[in-house]
Write a protein that holds these residues in place. Structure first.
Motif, PDB file in Angstrom:
ATOM      1  N   UNK A 138     -15.388  65.230  10.401  1.00  0.00           N
ATOM      2  CA  UNK A 138     -14.306  65.173   9.426  1.00  0.00           C
ATOM      3  C   UNK A 138     -14.894  64.826   8.051  1.00  0.00           C
ATOM      4  N   UNK A 139     -14.388  65.500   7.026  1.00  0.00           N
ATOM      5  CA  UNK A 139     -14.852  65.238   5.663  1.00  0.00           C
ATOM      6  C   UNK A 139     -14.256  63.923   5.181  1.00  0.00           C
ATOM      7  N   UNK A 140     -15.117  62.942   4.998  1.00  0.00           N
ATOM      8  CA  UNK A 140     -14.707  61.649   4.454  1.00  0.00           C
ATOM      9  C   UNK A 140     -15.883  61.113   3.650  1.00  0.00           C
ATOM     10  N   UNK A 192     -12.416  64.449  -3.906  1.00  0.00           N
ATOM     11  CA  UNK A 192     -11.436  64.118  -4.954  1.00  0.00           C
ATOM     12  C   UNK A 192     -10.288  65.120  -4.946  1.00  0.00           C
ATOM     13  N   UNK A 193     -10.634  66.392  -4.806  1.00  0.00           N
ATOM     14  CA  UNK A 193      -9.616  67.434  -4.776  1.00  0.00           C
ATOM     15  C   UNK A 193      -8.716  67.275  -3.548  1.00  0.00           C
ATOM     16  N   UNK A 194      -9.327  66.931  -2.430  1.00  0.00           N
ATOM     17  CA  UNK A 194      -8.575  66.747  -1.195  1.00  0.00           C
ATOM     18  C   UNK A 194      -7.598  65.577  -1.321  1.00  0.00           C
ATOM     19  N   UNK A 195      -8.054  64.481  -1.916  1.00  0.00           N
ATOM     20  CA  UNK A 195      -7.184  63.315  -2.136  1.00  0.00           C
ATOM     21  C   UNK A 195      -5.960  63.707  -2.946  1.00  0.00           C
ATOM     22  N   UNK A 196      -6.181  64.438  -4.017  1.00  0.00           N
ATOM     23  CA  UNK A 196      -5.081  64.875  -4.878  1.00  0.00           C
ATOM     24  C   UNK A 196      -4.138  65.801  -4.118  1.00  0.00           C
ATOM     25  N   UNK A 197      -4.693  66.719  -3.339  1.00  0.00           N
ATOM     26  CA  UNK A 197      -3.876  67.646  -2.560  1.00  0.00           C
ATOM     27  C   UNK A 197      -2.995  66.893  -1.567  1.00  0.00           C
ATOM     28  N   UNK A 245       0.909  68.787   4.585  1.00  0.00           N
ATOM     29  CA  UNK A 245       0.001  69.932   4.719  1.00  0.00           C
ATOM     30  C   UNK A 245      -1.425  69.468   5.003  1.00  0.00           C
ATOM     31  N   UNK A 246      -2.141  70.311   5.696  1.00  0.00           N
ATOM     32  CA  UNK A 246      -3.535  70.027   6.013  1.00  0.00           C
ATOM     33  C   UNK A 246      -4.410  70.439   4.834  1.00  0.00           C
ATOM     34  N   UNK A 247      -5.367  69.602   4.425  1.00  0.00           N
ATOM     35  CA  UNK A 247      -6.256  69.975   3.316  1.00  0.00           C
ATOM     36  C   UNK A 247      -7.198  71.115   3.718  1.00  0.00           C
TER      37      UNK A 247
END
Length: 175
Positions: free
Chosen positions: A45-47, A71-76, A83-85
């Protein structure tokens, strides 16, 4: 006598260069083997935590792209709670595991081969197969681009079988 001496010195130089080339190939392949051994021991998992643990395998450029993706995933996620990133199923370093026989999951297998080294860039191919329990068929092939950094090879990019690159996906404009 001088020509024999020159031939001998030339032969030694050729042997030396061949050994360096073979060592460089083995070294790049070894780095990919170590990466997959490590990555397969993790959850994928991307963390930030996982990214920091994987950092030792990546060039600074690739690592920065992953940080930007986080950072983009956090905002999304903040804007789209249900929704799933983009990398919600994990990092795309291998095909997803989908081999189930008698309600038991089996991991895909892989083979690392075909190393080519040109100057400070190496390409290593990773071939993924279904496990024998699920026919052992070819699933996919990835090419991993490595860059020589000091005395170590670092992963710079993945090129997938459809010729797309992970770095381009990480640089995409639209989330």
């Amino acid at each position: 006598m001088k020509s024999n001496k020159h031939i001998f010195i030339f032969s030694l130089a050729v042997i030396f260069l061949l050994n360096i080339s073979l060592f460089a190939q083995t070294d790049a392949k070894s780095m990919v083997e170590k990466f997959y051994q490590f990555h397969n021991s993790r959850n994928g998992v991307l963390s930030l935590h996982e990214l920091k643990l994987h950092k030792k395998f990546f060039t600074n450029e690739l690592y920065k792209l992953f940080l930007n993706e986080l950072k983009r995933e956090e905002e999304f996620i903040r804007k789209n709670h249900s929704d799933k990133p983009h990398f919600g199923d994990g990092l795309p370093f291998k095909p997803f595991e989908e081999c189930v026989v008698n309600e038991k999951n089996y991991r895909n297998t892989y083979e690392i081969k075909e190393v080519s080294v040109k100057s400070n860039v190496a390409i290593v191919e990773v071939i993924f197969y279904q496990p024998k329990q699920c026919d052992g068929k070819l699933i996919d092939k990835y090419q991993i681009e490595l860059t020589k950094s000091k005395n170590n090879w670092l992963i710079n990019d993945w090129v997938f079988s459809d010729e797309t690159k992970l770095s381009n996906d990480l640089k995409r404009e639209q989330y």
